[in-house]
Design a protein around this motif. Structure first.
Motif, PDB file in Angstrom:
ATOM      1  N   ALA A  40      -1.348  -0.842  -0.818  1.00 28.05           N
ATOM      2  CA  ALA A  40      -2.073  -1.991  -0.270  1.00 28.05           C
ATOM      3  C   ALA A  40      -3.572  -1.866  -0.514  1.00 28.05           C
ATOM      4  O   ALA A  40      -4.235  -2.848  -0.861  1.00 28.05           O
ATOM      5  CB  ALA A  40      -1.775  -2.139   1.219  1.00 28.05           C
ATOM      6  N   MET A  41      -4.101  -0.666  -0.351  1.00 25.49           N
ATOM      7  CA  MET A  41      -5.539  -0.476  -0.560  1.00 25.49           C
ATOM      8  C   MET A  41      -5.907  -0.631  -2.034  1.00 25.49           C
ATOM      9  O   MET A  41      -6.932  -1.235  -2.363  1.00 25.49           O
ATOM     10  CB  MET A  41      -5.977   0.897  -0.036  1.00 25.49           C
ATOM     11  CG  MET A  41      -5.878   1.021   1.468  1.00 25.49           C
ATOM     12  SD  MET A  41      -6.715  -0.303   2.382  1.00 25.49           S
ATOM     13  CE  MET A  41      -8.394   0.015   1.964  1.00 25.49           C
ATOM     14  N   LEU A  66      -3.361  -7.934   2.521  1.00 30.19           N
ATOM     15  CA  LEU A  66      -3.377  -6.552   2.047  1.00 30.19           C
ATOM     16  C   LEU A  66      -4.009  -5.616   3.068  1.00 30.19           C
ATOM     17  O   LEU A  66      -3.521  -4.505   3.286  1.00 30.19           O
ATOM     18  CB  LEU A  66      -4.091  -6.458   0.702  1.00 30.19           C
ATOM     19  CG  LEU A  66      -3.313  -7.056  -0.471  1.00 30.19           C
ATOM     20  CD1 LEU A  66      -4.208  -7.194  -1.687  1.00 30.19           C
ATOM     21  CD2 LEU A  66      -2.087  -6.213  -0.780  1.00 30.19           C
ATOM     22  N   ALA A  67      -5.081  -6.053   3.696  1.00 26.30           N
ATOM     23  CA  ALA A  67      -5.704  -5.233   4.734  1.00 26.30           C
ATOM     24  C   ALA A  67      -4.759  -5.060   5.923  1.00 26.30           C
ATOM     25  O   ALA A  67      -4.643  -3.962   6.484  1.00 26.30           O
ATOM     26  CB  ALA A  67      -7.021  -5.864   5.180  1.00 26.30           C
ATOM     27  N   ALA A  72      -0.870  -1.864   9.094  1.00 23.72           N
ATOM     28  CA  ALA A  72       0.476  -1.690   9.634  1.00 23.72           C
ATOM     29  C   ALA A  72       1.080  -0.370   9.184  1.00 23.72           C
ATOM     30  O   ALA A  72       1.738   0.326   9.966  1.00 23.72           O
ATOM     31  CB  ALA A  72       1.364  -2.857   9.196  1.00 23.72           C
ATOM     32  N   ALA A  73       0.837   0.011   7.945  1.00 24.07           N
ATOM     33  CA  ALA A  73       1.354   1.287   7.452  1.00 24.07           C
ATOM     34  C   ALA A  73       0.694   2.458   8.175  1.00 24.07           C
ATOM     35  O   ALA A  73       1.363   3.441   8.516  1.00 24.07           O
ATOM     36  CB  ALA A  73       1.148   1.390   5.945  1.00 24.07           C
ATOM     37  N   ILE A 110       7.012  -4.448   8.238  1.00 22.00           N
ATOM     38  CA  ILE A 110       5.944  -5.458   8.237  1.00 22.00           C
ATOM     39  C   ILE A 110       4.948  -5.176   7.120  1.00 22.00           C
ATOM     40  O   ILE A 110       4.514  -6.090   6.401  1.00 22.00           O
ATOM     41  CB  ILE A 110       5.250  -5.502   9.614  1.00 22.00           C
ATOM     42  CG1 ILE A 110       6.194  -6.091  10.650  1.00 22.00           C
ATOM     43  CG2 ILE A 110       3.940  -6.277   9.549  1.00 22.00           C
ATOM     44  CD1 ILE A 110       5.733  -5.913  12.081  1.00 22.00           C
ATOM     45  N   SER A 111       4.598  -3.913   6.939  1.00 19.08           N
ATOM     46  CA  SER A 111       3.663  -3.538   5.880  1.00 19.08           C
ATOM     47  C   SER A 111       4.211  -3.912   4.507  1.00 19.08           C
ATOM     48  O   SER A 111       3.482  -4.460   3.674  1.00 19.08           O
ATOM     49  CB  SER A 111       3.375  -2.036   5.949  1.00 19.08           C
ATOM     50  OG  SER A 111       2.564  -1.637   4.881  1.00 19.08           O
ATOM     51  N   ALA A 112       5.480  -3.619   4.273  1.00 19.33           N
ATOM     52  CA  ALA A 112       6.089  -3.938   2.972  1.00 19.33           C
ATOM     53  C   ALA A 112       6.141  -5.441   2.734  1.00 19.33           C
ATOM     54  O   ALA A 112       5.863  -5.913   1.623  1.00 19.33           O
ATOM     55  CB  ALA A 112       7.488  -3.339   2.890  1.00 19.33           C
TER      56      ALA A 112
END
Length: 128
Positions: A40-41, A66-67, A72-73, A110-112
């Motif tokens: 994501a970063m 993305l942030a 979330a990760a 959620i992150s994915a």
């Protein structure tokens, strides 16, 4: 709370060698969250570096998603690391621990989803 997760945690503590399985399982889940946060970063840096190519709204939506994906990760990693320490304590609250692990797995999901959605938005904005 699902009794199967609680039962799994309790059975890990009670059987010989179960602590190794618990550590490996938590390590793998933490690594999955870490990879998601890193991806994501990196994608966020890519969106920001190509911001001039995106329509303003699409780039902003992708950057925010993305942030949020990275956050979330990281939240999932924190929950799992904490759960790893708590499960080693005598008299651990297994129901609360199982609830924490389920919450961490939800944060990974959620992150994915946010990562995939942000990448789709960024790709669509470049095609437009």
């Amino acid at each position: 709370m699902k009794p199967s997760i609680r039962d799994w945690l309790v059975s890990l503590v009670e059987r010989p060698g179960g602590d190794i399985l618990a550590v490996q399982t938590l390590r793998n889940a933490i690594m999955a969250a870490s990879v998601l946060a890193s991806a994501a970063m990196v994608a966020l840096m890519g969106v920001l570096a190509t911001a001039h190519l995106h329509p303003r709204a699409f780039g902003l939506v992708a950057a925010i998603a993305l942030a949020a994906s990275a956050a979330a990760a990281v939240a999932a990693m924190v929950k799992m690391v904490r759960a790893g320490f708590e499960c080693q304590m005598p008299g651990a609250a297994w129901d609360a621990l199982a609830h924490s692990l389920v919450a961490a797995l939800r944060w990974i999901t959620i992150s994915a989803i946010l990562l995939a959605a942000a990448l789709a938005v960024a790709a669509l904005s470049l095609m437009a």
